[in-house]
Design an enzyme around this catalytic site. Structure first.
Site: not given
Ligand code: FE
Ligand code: ZN
Length: 255
Positions: A60-61
């Site tokens: 998610d990054h």
């Molecule tokens: Fe995260």
């Molecule tokens: Zn994380």
């Protein structure tokens, strides 16, 4: 010239950030979860992406890394110690290998525990830090790859930054963090006031970013294991900071 920072909401509660250095053609994105919102924001602001910065390897990054690199040719900069897990990484950085963004010297802080390679990007001349999933507004990241002592050391490192430094975090978890903080330290008047402020912001659907190091030191329970009120709430008046921190973290895991 100073950087302009644009907040780009991604997925459910992630934030990516666009950093543009006016007049230089340089534009970086921090922690792109997914490509589409980033491409849309670039278009809206008439910017061309030159760099992708990752605080840690979680999808998610970094989920937007490869598509954005393909589309723009941007250079990917991330934790050198975690190269194998950063999709498409070009340049590995660490505390001994800082990085230059145009005229801006960017120092790297190694802040492990959420992941072992987690870093923060510190733009000292801009008084800004990007803390990913290590320090949140009134919260801290889960301990996936480090113990409480390691996270406490990482947070203590962030506490040494100037109080006025603006902090941009990886997620909008602020309201839930505030509610949890109030269970530990309801007598903290600054915490109570901030809880009101962030409740009002979130009711309007607005972001709570950025925060500051100084505000976090006054209201984030994970930076406050020395607080007499928190210690009294936990019945840990005589414990050491790491033990108090560990208890706060485990209570938040079950909150
Ligand atoms: Fe995260
Ligand atoms: Zn994380």
């Amino acid at each position: 010239m100073s950087l302009s920072i644009t907040i780009v909401p991604c997925l459910k509660d992630n934030y990516a950030y666009l950093l543009a250095a006016p007049g230089t053609g340089l534009c970086a994105v921090v922690d792109p979860s997914e490509p589409e919102p980033v491409l849309k924001a670039l278009k809206e602001h008439g910017l061309s992406l030159t760099h992708i910065l990752n605080t840690h390897h979680h999808w998610d990054h970094t989920g937007g890394n490869l598509a954005l690199k393909k589309e723009t040719g941007a250079e990917i900069v991330g934790p050198g110690k975690d190269r194998d897990r950063i999709p498409g990484i070009d340049t590995g950085v660490d505390e001994s290998a800082p990085w230059q963004f145009g005229s801006h010297q960017v120092s790297i802080l190694e802040i492990p525990a959420h992941t072992c390679g987690h870093i923060a990007f510190v733009f000292r001349d801009e008084n800004v830090v990007f803390t990913g999933d290590t320090l949140f507004a009134m919260g801290c990241g889960r301990l996936f790859e480090g113990d409480a002592a390691t996270m406490w050391a990482s947070l203590s490192k962030l506490k040494t930054l100037p109080d006025s430094m603006r902090v941009y975090c990886g997620h909008e978890y602020t309201l839930s963090n505030a509610r949890f903080a109030m269970t530990l330290e309801p007598g903290n008047t600054e915490l109570a006031a901030r809880t009101k402020t962030v409740t009002a912001l979130r009711e309007k659907g607005e972001t709570t970013m950025p925060t500051t190091i100084g505000l976090e030191k006054k209201t984030n329970p994970f930076l406050r294991p020395g607080s007499p009120e928190i210690r009294a709430t936990l019945g840990m008046q005589n414990a050491d900071d790491v033990a108090v921190f560990a208890e706060i973290r485990s209570r938040k895991d079950n909150f």
